[in-house]
Design a protein around this motif. Structure first.
Motif, mmCIF file in Angstrom:
data_model
loop_
_atom_site.group_PDB
_atom_site.id
_atom_site.type_symbol
_atom_site.label_atom_id
_atom_site.label_comp_id
_atom_site.label_asym_id
_atom_site.label_seq_id
_atom_site.Cartn_x
_atom_site.Cartn_y
_atom_site.Cartn_z
ATOM 1 N N THR A 281 51.788 46.985 42.512
ATOM 2 C CA THR A 281 53.155 47.207 41.793
ATOM 3 C C THR A 281 53.975 45.940 41.749
ATOM 4 O O THR A 281 55.027 45.699 41.445
ATOM 5 N N ARG A 282 53.369 44.998 42.557
ATOM 6 C CA ARG A 282 54.385 43.673 43.003
ATOM 7 C C ARG A 282 53.932 42.719 41.901
ATOM 8 O O ARG A 282 52.778 42.175 41.908
ATOM 9 N N PRO A 283 54.902 42.158 40.873
ATOM 10 C CA PRO A 283 54.472 41.383 40.265
ATOM 11 C C PRO A 283 54.161 39.956 40.583
ATOM 12 O O PRO A 283 54.638 39.356 41.449
ATOM 13 N N ARG A 284 53.114 39.373 40.098
ATOM 14 C CA ARG A 284 53.160 37.797 40.336
ATOM 15 C C ARG A 284 52.027 37.190 39.168
ATOM 16 O O ARG A 284 51.194 37.653 38.592
ATOM 17 N N TYR A 285 52.751 36.088 38.892
ATOM 18 C CA TYR A 285 52.418 35.154 37.884
ATOM 19 C C TYR A 285 52.141 36.124 36.354
ATOM 20 O O TYR A 285 53.211 36.748 36.031
ATOM 21 N N ARG A 286 50.941 36.439 35.834
ATOM 22 C CA ARG A 286 50.849 36.992 34.716
ATOM 23 C C ARG A 286 50.453 38.518 35.019
ATOM 24 O O ARG A 286 50.262 39.309 34.091
ATOM 25 N N GLY A 287 50.235 38.835 36.099
ATOM 26 C CA GLY A 287 49.870 40.550 36.563
ATOM 27 C C GLY A 287 50.476 40.712 37.821
ATOM 28 O O GLY A 287 51.729 40.569 37.844
ATOM 29 N N THR A 288 49.716 41.291 38.722
ATOM 30 C CA THR A 288 50.213 41.684 40.105
ATOM 31 C C THR A 288 49.546 40.938 41.185
ATOM 32 O O THR A 288 48.593 40.363 40.829
ATOM 33 N N LEU A 289 49.999 41.403 42.222
ATOM 34 C CA LEU A 289 49.468 40.658 43.603
ATOM 35 C C LEU A 289 47.844 41.295 43.732
ATOM 36 O O LEU A 289 47.110 40.506 44.171
ATOM 37 N N SER A 290 47.577 42.689 43.130
ATOM 38 C CA SER A 290 46.195 42.861 43.215
ATOM 39 C C SER A 290 45.287 42.184 42.416
ATOM 40 O O SER A 290 44.199 42.461 42.749
ATOM 41 N N ASP A 291 45.745 41.347 41.455
ATOM 42 C CA ASP A 291 44.831 40.577 40.844
ATOM 43 C C ASP A 291 44.300 39.241 41.753
ATOM 44 O O ASP A 291 43.347 38.605 40.924
ATOM 45 N N LEU A 292 44.890 38.914 42.418
ATOM 46 C CA LEU A 292 44.776 37.759 43.130
ATOM 47 C C LEU A 292 43.276 37.780 44.172
ATOM 48 O O LEU A 292 43.259 38.513 45.010
ATOM 49 N N PRO A 293 42.182 36.824 44.161
ATOM 50 C CA PRO A 293 41.028 37.199 44.568
ATOM 51 C C PRO A 293 41.246 36.838 46.051
ATOM 52 O O PRO A 293 40.728 37.565 47.012
ATOM 53 N N VAL A 294 42.197 36.119 46.751
ATOM 54 C CA VAL A 294 42.457 35.945 48.020
ATOM 55 C C VAL A 294 42.966 37.227 48.537
ATOM 56 O O VAL A 294 42.405 37.641 49.689
ATOM 57 N N LEU A 295 43.747 38.066 47.981
ATOM 58 C CA LEU A 295 44.429 39.131 48.427
ATOM 59 C C LEU A 295 43.319 40.439 48.248
ATOM 60 O O LEU A 295 43.151 41.236 49.166
ATOM 61 N N ARG A 296 42.529 40.297 47.326
ATOM 62 C CA ARG A 296 41.355 41.171 47.134
ATOM 63 C C ARG A 296 40.371 41.216 48.139
ATOM 64 O O ARG A 296 39.577 42.326 48.577
ATOM 65 N N ASP A 297 40.198 40.024 48.624
ATOM 66 C CA ASP A 297 39.141 39.696 49.727
ATOM 67 C C ASP A 297 39.630 40.591 51.120
ATOM 68 O O ASP A 297 38.734 41.403 51.605
ATOM 69 N N ARG A 298 40.833 40.357 51.333
ATOM 70 C CA ARG A 298 41.317 41.095 52.411
ATOM 71 C C ARG A 298 41.308 42.611 52.282
ATOM 72 O O ARG A 298 41.226 43.483 53.257
ATOM 73 N N ILE A 299 41.540 42.865 50.970
ATOM 74 C CA ILE A 299 41.640 44.520 50.861
ATOM 75 C C ILE A 299 40.238 45.119 51.223
ATOM 76 O O ILE A 299 39.936 46.216 51.712
ATOM 77 N N GLY A 300 39.189 44.103 50.281
ATOM 78 C CA GLY A 300 37.890 44.716 50.554
ATOM 79 C C GLY A 300 37.430 44.860 51.988
ATOM 80 O O GLY A 300 36.654 45.852 52.478
ATOM 81 N N GLY A 301 37.955 43.755 52.803
ATOM 82 C CA GLY A 301 37.489 44.037 54.332
ATOM 83 C C GLY A 301 38.161 45.523 54.887
ATOM 84 O O GLY A 301 37.715 46.077 55.654
ATOM 85 N N MET A 302 39.479 45.758 54.624
ATOM 86 C CA MET A 302 40.207 46.841 55.144
ATOM 87 C C MET A 302 39.396 48.169 54.713
ATOM 88 O O MET A 302 39.280 49.107 55.393
ATOM 89 N N GLU A 303 39.057 48.123 53.241
ATOM 90 C CA GLU A 303 38.235 49.362 52.797
ATOM 91 C C GLU A 303 36.849 49.602 53.452
ATOM 92 O O GLU A 303 36.423 50.584 53.709
ATOM 93 N N ALA A 304 36.313 48.494 53.744
ATOM 94 C CA ALA A 304 34.960 48.485 54.409
ATOM 95 C C ALA A 304 35.021 49.125 55.795
ATOM 96 O O ALA A 304 34.383 49.898 56.183
#
Length: 417
Positions: A281-304
């Motif tokens: 829900t946090r806007p960034r550039y033309r999308g949200t923070l969840s669209d950024l690969p560098v952040l998705r990498d961190r979330i992937g580690g958390m989910e694993a």
């Protein structure tokens, strides 16, 4: 995080029966209705011990989830116990801690108390009239059982207990404390020098220090007991004289470690849910923070880590319910469950930036609460030493196997739903 109920993930289906799934739904509904509205108040008033949630859990018989029906309990086993702690911890680790802390001494009574003692104490646990604590840790010795200084002297037909205990979960709620004291002098092996006693809270000479809030788990009490020549009758000895080490160790392995794994799991789920909701829900550039690969990498580690911790927590207690040797699995579930949840909590703090530092934001509570699942039932160093014993095939005492016969009543229907 949201207290919205969710169904068990498919990966847990091999460990759950239809009864378990009903209990999962019941725990989620309870957490949403009764725990979530109080969580913020518990956090805002850290000096208060939470009584209402305790009473509501007691009314449902959850403090006797592993107690046989013959003594008024649910007789539902260790997977059921894990479900209750895990689902409540998603919403409030403090409320879950109240539940798990009583379940440890209940386990000790189940395995070591006489039939008469079980009939005296367990029905009162089952109907919510009696909460318990287990008092092993001391101000000087810490969790080193061999260093216990509290002493019990046999005088006539009584035992006289003197000493102090610290960091005792439910110290301000419990009506009875399972106290481990030294009954033999210097030179006697620790395996024969200690004895467990039930000490009712109204005993003369027993005092509980004023509640002091800890770093986290606000609403939960883990205080100090002082015993000044407290007298208890001979029939308050739990187990045999000299069997206190076995009472403490088995309770820690079979109950303390998996209970804490369940608390860590609940916190871990809340951390991941809170973080993903924020990034989506946090806007960034033309999308949200969840669209950024560098952040998705961190979330992937958390989910694993979360998925692995969930399997460890439930697989280990499933083995325990089946009466299979699983001491090392219970130890590993506690050790890695805490470690992984702590790493994810730190990642979440960083992903939230300055927002994580807001006092009223839930993530700060989660970060503080997870610190409380490290020391109890043995620190990480203790767990690794025990795991090394297993690696060298030197873990000769398998409490899960030794006490399987006594725990047979707790095994649920093995047929998955």
């Amino acid at each position: 995080m949201s207290a919205t109920p969710t169904k068990p993930p498919p990966a847990l289906r091999p460990y759950l029966t239809a009864r378990h799934e009903l209990l999962w739904d019941e725990a989620d509904a309870f957490a949403a209705e009764h725990v979530a509205p109080r969580a913020a108040r518990m956090e805002a008033a850290p000096g208060r011990v939470e009584h209402k949630v305790t009473d509501l859990m007691a009314a449902r018989g959850w403090f006797a989830v592993t107690v046989p029906a013959a003594f008024g309990g649910l007789g539902a086993g260790h997977v059921a116990k894990t479900i209750l702690i895990h689902r409540i911890a998603r919403v409030s680790a403090a409320a879950a801690a109240i539940l798990q802390a009583t379940l440890i001494p209940v386990g000790a009574l189940l395995h070591f108390a006489t039939f008469e003692q079980k009939g005296r104490w367990l029905p009162r646990v089952a109907d919510g009239a009696l909460l318990l604590s287990i008092a092993v840790t001391e101000p000087r010795a810490g969790g080193h059982i061999g260093g216990i200084e509290t002493v019990a002297e046999h005088v006539g037909n009584e035992w006289v207990i003197t000493g102090s205990k610290s960091h005792i979960g439910n110290s301000h709620l419990a009506g009875g404390h399972l106290v481990v004291a030294r009954t033999a002098g210097v030179g006697v092996s620790t395996s024969q020098a200690l004895t467990a006693f039930m000490v009712e809270s109204g005993r003369r000479g027993l005092s509980v220090s004023d509640h002091r809030a800890g770093l986290g788990l606000h609403g939960f009490s883990a205080g100090r007991l002082d015993l000044d020549h407290v007298r208890v009758p001979e029939d308050n000895v739990v187990g045999k004289v000299g069997q206190g080490l076995a009472v403490a160790q088995s309770s820690s392995i079979l109950y303390g470690r998996p209970n804490l794994a369940a608390v860590s799991l609940g916190i871990h789920e809340a951390v991941v849910a809170t973080t993903t909701a924020r990034l989506k829900t946090r806007p960034r550039y033309r999308g949200t923070l969840s669209d950024l690969p560098v952040l998705r990498d961190r979330i992937g580690g958390m989910e694993a880590r979360l998925r692995a911790g969930r399997i460890l927590a439930y697989q280990s207690v499933h083995l325990l319910d089946q009466g299979l040797p699983c001491d090392a699995d219970l130890i590993n579930a506690k050790y890695l469950g805490h470690q992984w949840a702590t790493q994810s909590a730190q990642d979440a703090m960083e992903l939230h930036g300055a927002h994580a530092l807001d006092r009223d934001y839930v993530l700060q509570r989660l970060w503080r609460d997870i610190q409380h699942t490290y020391p109890p039932a043995g620190t990480g160093e203790v767990q690794r030493i025990r795991l090394a014993d297993a690696a060298f095939d030197e873990d000769h005492i398998q409490w899960s196997e030794r006490l399987a016969a006594e725990a047979a009543w707790a095994r649920p229907d093995p047929t998955p739903a």
